[in-house]
Design an enzyme around this catalytic site. Structure first.
Site, PDB file in Angstrom:
ATOM      1  N   GLY A   9       1.090  -1.169  -0.184  1.00 26.51           N
ATOM      2  CA  GLY A   9      -0.495  -0.324  -0.173  1.00 26.51           C
ATOM      3  C   GLY A   9       0.888   1.476   0.494  1.00 26.51           C
ATOM      4  O   GLY A   9       0.619   2.434   0.522  1.00 26.51           O
ATOM      5  N   GLN A  13      -2.343   7.123   1.081  1.00 30.46           N
ATOM      6  CA  GLN A  13      -1.403   8.607   1.921  1.00 30.46           C
ATOM      7  C   GLN A  13      -0.386   8.265   2.633  1.00 30.46           C
ATOM      8  O   GLN A  13       0.550   9.079   2.930  1.00 30.46           O
ATOM      9  CB  GLN A  13      -2.955   9.496   2.380  1.00 30.46           C
ATOM     10  CG  GLN A  13      -2.299  10.108   3.283  1.00 30.46           C
ATOM     11  CD  GLN A  13      -3.568  10.783   4.701  1.00 30.46           C
ATOM     12  OE1 GLN A  13      -4.192   9.828   4.872  1.00 30.46           O
ATOM     13  NE2 GLN A  13      -3.164  11.409   5.256  1.00 30.46           N
ATOM     14  N   ASP A  35       2.034  -1.811  -4.007  1.00 30.38           N
ATOM     15  CA  ASP A  35       0.742  -1.842  -4.091  1.00 30.38           C
ATOM     16  C   ASP A  35       0.238  -1.898  -5.288  1.00 30.38           C
ATOM     17  O   ASP A  35       0.887  -2.669  -6.384  1.00 30.38           O
ATOM     18  CB  ASP A  35       0.580   0.541  -4.660  1.00 30.38           C
ATOM     19  CG  ASP A  35      -0.789   0.701  -3.751  1.00 30.38           C
ATOM     20  OD1 ASP A  35      -1.194   0.289  -4.137  1.00 30.38           O
ATOM     21  OD2 ASP A  35      -0.664   1.616  -2.871  1.00 30.38           O
ATOM     22  N   ILE A  36      -1.219  -2.047  -5.277  1.00 29.05           N
ATOM     23  CA  ILE A  36      -2.362  -2.427  -6.516  1.00 29.05           C
ATOM     24  C   ILE A  36      -2.066  -1.865  -7.505  1.00 29.05           C
ATOM     25  O   ILE A  36      -2.103  -2.568  -8.772  1.00 29.05           O
ATOM     26  CB  ILE A  36      -3.299  -2.645  -5.353  1.00 29.05           C
ATOM     27  CG1 ILE A  36      -4.558  -3.552  -6.332  1.00 29.05           C
ATOM     28  CG2 ILE A  36      -4.440  -1.790  -5.714  1.00 29.05           C
ATOM     29  CD1 ILE A  36      -5.115  -5.044  -5.692  1.00 29.05           C
ATOM     30  N   ARG A  37      -1.539  -0.846  -7.476  1.00 25.93           N
ATOM     31  CA  ARG A  37      -1.226   0.726  -8.605  1.00 25.93           C
ATOM     32  C   ARG A  37      -0.421   1.188  -8.628  1.00 25.93           C
ATOM     33  O   ARG A  37       0.238   1.606  -7.417  1.00 25.93           O
ATOM     34  CB  ARG A  37      -2.871   0.721  -8.898  1.00 25.93           C
ATOM     35  CG  ARG A  37      -2.852   2.235  -8.172  1.00 25.93           C
ATOM     36  CD  ARG A  37      -4.729   2.293  -8.346  1.00 25.93           C
ATOM     37  NE  ARG A  37      -6.308   1.597  -8.449  1.00 25.93           N
ATOM     38  CZ  ARG A  37      -5.843   1.349  -7.494  1.00 25.93           C
ATOM     39  NH1 ARG A  37      -6.230   2.307  -5.981  1.00 25.93           N
ATOM     40  NH2 ARG A  37      -6.818   0.595  -6.876  1.00 25.93           N
ATOM     41  N   ASP A  53      -0.799  -7.386  -5.472  1.00 26.03           N
ATOM     42  CA  ASP A  53      -2.825  -7.761  -4.193  1.00 26.03           C
ATOM     43  C   ASP A  53      -1.986  -8.691  -3.321  1.00 26.03           C
ATOM     44  O   ASP A  53      -2.153 -10.108  -2.925  1.00 26.03           O
ATOM     45  CB  ASP A  53      -3.203  -9.091  -5.241  1.00 26.03           C
ATOM     46  CG  ASP A  53      -4.408  -8.691  -4.790  1.00 26.03           C
ATOM     47  OD1 ASP A  53      -4.280  -8.372  -3.533  1.00 26.03           O
ATOM     48  OD2 ASP A  53      -5.431  -9.695  -5.271  1.00 26.03           O
ATOM     49  N   TYR A 143     -15.409  -0.842   8.983  1.00 20.95           N
ATOM     50  CA  TYR A 143     -13.831  -0.616   8.852  1.00 20.95           C
ATOM     51  C   TYR A 143     -13.380  -0.563  10.547  1.00 20.95           C
ATOM     52  O   TYR A 143     -12.617  -1.486  11.176  1.00 20.95           O
ATOM     53  CB  TYR A 143     -13.676   0.856   8.467  1.00 20.95           C
ATOM     54  CG  TYR A 143     -12.626   1.481   8.788  1.00 20.95           C
ATOM     55  CD1 TYR A 143     -11.121   1.569   8.413  1.00 20.95           C
ATOM     56  CD2 TYR A 143     -12.072   2.549   9.878  1.00 20.95           C
ATOM     57  CE1 TYR A 143      -9.936   1.722   8.265  1.00 20.95           C
ATOM     58  CE2 TYR A 143     -10.897   3.128   9.490  1.00 20.95           C
ATOM     59  CZ  TYR A 143      -9.390   2.736   9.014  1.00 20.95           C
ATOM     60  OH  TYR A 143      -8.108   2.986   9.520  1.00 20.95           O
ATOM     61  N   LYS A 147     -10.331  -2.953  12.394  1.00 20.12           N
ATOM     62  CA  LYS A 147      -9.661  -3.443  13.193  1.00 20.12           C
ATOM     63  C   LYS A 147      -9.488  -3.509  14.255  1.00 20.12           C
ATOM     64  O   LYS A 147      -8.592  -3.986  14.768  1.00 20.12           O
ATOM     65  CB  LYS A 147      -9.555  -1.518  12.837  1.00 20.12           C
ATOM     66  CG  LYS A 147      -9.121  -0.858  11.834  1.00 20.12           C
ATOM     67  CD  LYS A 147      -8.063  -0.613  11.259  1.00 20.12           C
ATOM     68  CE  LYS A 147      -7.110  -0.384   9.746  1.00 20.12           C
ATOM     69  NZ  LYS A 147      -5.889  -1.173   9.175  1.00 20.12           N
TER      70      LYS A 147
HETATM   71  C1  AKB Z   1     -10.699   7.196   8.985  1.00 20.66           C
HETATM   72  O1  AKB Z   1     -11.609   8.157   8.539  1.00 20.66           O
HETATM   73  O2  AKB Z   1     -11.507   6.268   8.046  1.00 20.66           O
HETATM   74  C2  AKB Z   1      -9.051   7.266   8.044  1.00 20.66           C
HETATM   75  C3  AKB Z   1      -9.368   6.595  10.283  1.00 20.66           C
HETATM   76  C4  AKB Z   1      -9.876   7.704  11.351  1.00 20.66           C
HETATM   77  O3  AKB Z   1      -8.679   5.780  10.429  1.00 20.66           O
HETATM   78  N1  AKB Z   1      -8.359   8.112   8.840  1.00 20.66           N
END
Ligand code: AKB
Length: 315
Positions: A9, A13, A35-37, A53, A143, A147
């Site tokens: 990755g 960013q 990275d993937i691209r 990948d 997400y 995590k």
């Molecule tokens: C997001 O906004 O999804 C990320 C994070 C806080 O993990 N920047």
């Protein structure tokens, strides 16, 4: 054996700036970007690069064997806002890439892993201010769930198999070299671009939404610091709380106005407001301070000055 690092990755960013920082610290040849691209020209020209990948175990194993990699930074992930739109894709990417890397370490094909977690592991029932390291964690986003699960798996692989995995719960990250993509805290980067070039920004979060934030230089410094810490100093193998500053959209706008007095902001919250409302306003990172001497260098004022200066000269 000389250190050989793989960044997965590397065009994102964090990955972009991490690649530059590690190449400066070691050498271009010791740091393999993937990275993937393909990424921007500067990154592509700065050292070895592989299209990869990370959900493909065989491809990952091949790159690791070819470059005799011993450390992996797994920075590929789908962030909070995009993950809400593509839940299964987010889960597959965020979890399978982590399992692949953990299993390669379990099989002794790599020695050390960095994997990023996030303030998204917390939820509505978590104490909002000065959120402790260990507390209620009921994430309400795809997400955040990925995590939180990832953190438990990291701790499990460390405890059961002795895998040397290290992790930080990043707050929102502010940077000028590369745009973030698909996060809820992205407004804190967009706002600088819009203020500088259009003097107007419509914020997708409400003016009083206070979130933990960090300038990218601090995040990179923390990432390298935890990776270079002696293993015996680390008391957390899930993921460390990591803090620098906390502010609201109204406060960042005020900070920008001290440099661009005619900057104008308005607020039009969208689906990301609900995500932001479930996250802490500030975190207690005293364990990171105690275990590996963490302390940030950038507050809001210094961040604003640095962002505006660098964006103005970059464009
Ligand atoms: C997001 O906004 O999804 C990320 C994070 C806080 O993990 N920047």
């Amino acid at each position: 054996m000389a250190k050989s690092i793989l960044i997965i990755g590397a065009c994102g960013q964090i990955g972009t700036e991490l690649t530059y920082a590690l190449r400066e610290k070691y050498s271009n040849e010791q740091v393999i970007a993937s990275d993937i691209r393909e990424g921007n020209e500067a990154l592509m020209n700065s050292g070895p690069f592989e299209i990869l990948d990370a959900t493909n175990y065989d491809a990952l194993e091949e790159v690791i064997a070819y470059y005799e990699i011993n450390e992996v930074y797994l920075m590929a992930a789908m962030l909070s806002a995009t993950a809400e739109k593509f839940p299964m894709r987010a889960w597959n990417l965020n979890m399978n890439s982590l399992f692949n890397v953990l299993n390669l370490a379990k099989e002794k094909k790599i020695d050390k892993i960095f994997w990023p977690s996030s303030i998204a592991v917390f939820g509505l029932n978590t104490p909002k201010n000065n959120t402790p390291q260990s507390t209620v964690m009921e994430p309400s986003t795809v997400y955040g769930i990925s995590k939180q699960s990832g953190e438990r798996w990291c701790n499990y692989y460390f405890t059961k198999y002795g895998v040397d995995v290290r992790s930080l719960r990043y707050p929102g990250l502010i940077s000028w070299k590369t745009f973030p993509g698909g996060g809820t805290t992205d407004y804190a980067v967009e706002i600088y671009h819009e203020a500088l070039f259009n003097k107007q920004y419509t914020c997708f979060l409400d003016k009083d939404t206070r979130l933990p934030m960090m300038f990218m230089d601090d995040a990179i410094r923390a990432t390298i610091a935890i990776m270079e810490s002696k293993a015996k100093k680390l008391t957390i193998r899930s993921s460390y709380n990591l803090g620098a500053m906390s502010f609201t959209p109204a406060e960042i706008a005020e900070s920008i106005k001290t440099h661009i007095p005619d900057f104008n902001i308005n607020f039009k919250p969208d689906f990301r407001q609900e995500i932001a409302d479930s996250w802490p306003s500030s975190v207690d990172d005293s364990l990171a301070q105690n275990d590996w001497d963490w302390s940030p260098n950038f507050d809001l004022e210094k961040t604003t000055k640095t962002m505006l200066k660098n964006l103005a000269t970059k464009n």
